[in-house]
Design a protein around this motif. Structure first.
Motif, short mmCIF file in Angstrom:
data_model
loop_
_atom_site.label_atom_id
_atom_site.label_comp_id
_atom_site.label_asym_id
_atom_site.label_seq_id
_atom_site.Cartn_x
_atom_site.Cartn_y
_atom_site.Cartn_z
N SER A 1 0.75 -1.22 0.09
CA SER A 1 0.02 -0.02 -0.02
C SER A 1 0.85 1.31 -0.12
N ARG B 1 -6.44 13.03 0.36
CA ARG B 1 -7.47 11.94 1.32
C ARG B 1 -8.95 12.10 0.62
N ALA C 1 -8.65 10.24 -2.56
CA ALA C 1 -8.30 8.63 -2.41
C ALA C 1 -10.01 8.33 -2.08
N HIS D 1 -11.90 5.17 -3.42
CA HIS D 1 -12.36 3.91 -2.81
C HIS D 1 -13.77 3.84 -3.18
N ILE E 1 -9.12 1.73 0.93
CA ILE E 1 -8.36 2.49 2.02
C ILE E 1 -8.60 1.53 3.34
N VAL F 1 -15.01 4.54 5.28
CA VAL F 1 -14.34 5.99 4.73
C VAL F 1 -15.17 7.08 5.48
N VAL G 1 -4.08 6.41 7.40
CA VAL G 1 -4.78 5.32 6.60
C VAL G 1 -3.59 5.00 5.32
N ILE H 1 -3.45 3.33 1.49
CA ILE H 1 -4.19 3.24 -0.07
C ILE H 1 -3.48 1.95 -0.65
#
Length: 86
Positions: free
Chosen positions: A21, A44, A47, A51, A58, A67, A74, A76
């Protein structure tokens, strides 16, 4: 800029594959250099959008996270359906 963030997240996650990740701060540093901290919210948010689209997952401590209730750091990961580096 958001599309550049999205492309960078996907490229980096895909490059690392299913077993590894990336941290959102790594993406922010790649794109924003010394101003990365200021841009972490954007990274973020993008991301989280990826997600929700099923393109990335995530995680926290290797476990997928809700999320809508993220607290703390976190990571990814590319989702299995998006992984192209096999």
């Amino acid at each position: 800029m958001l599309s550049e963030i999205s492309k960078t997240i996907l490229a980096e996650a895909d490059k690392r594959g299913l077993d590894k990740s990336t941290c959102p701060s790594e993406i922010a540093r790649m794109l924003f250099g010394d101003k990365w901290r200021k841009e972490m919210g954007k990274v973020r948010d993008v991301a989280i959008g990826l997600h929700r689209e099923g393109k990335v997952v995530i995680t926290q401590k290797g476990i997928p996270v809700d999320v809508d209730h993220i607290k703390g750091p976190v990571r990814i990961k590319i989702s299995q359906s998006e992984n192209r580096s096999e």
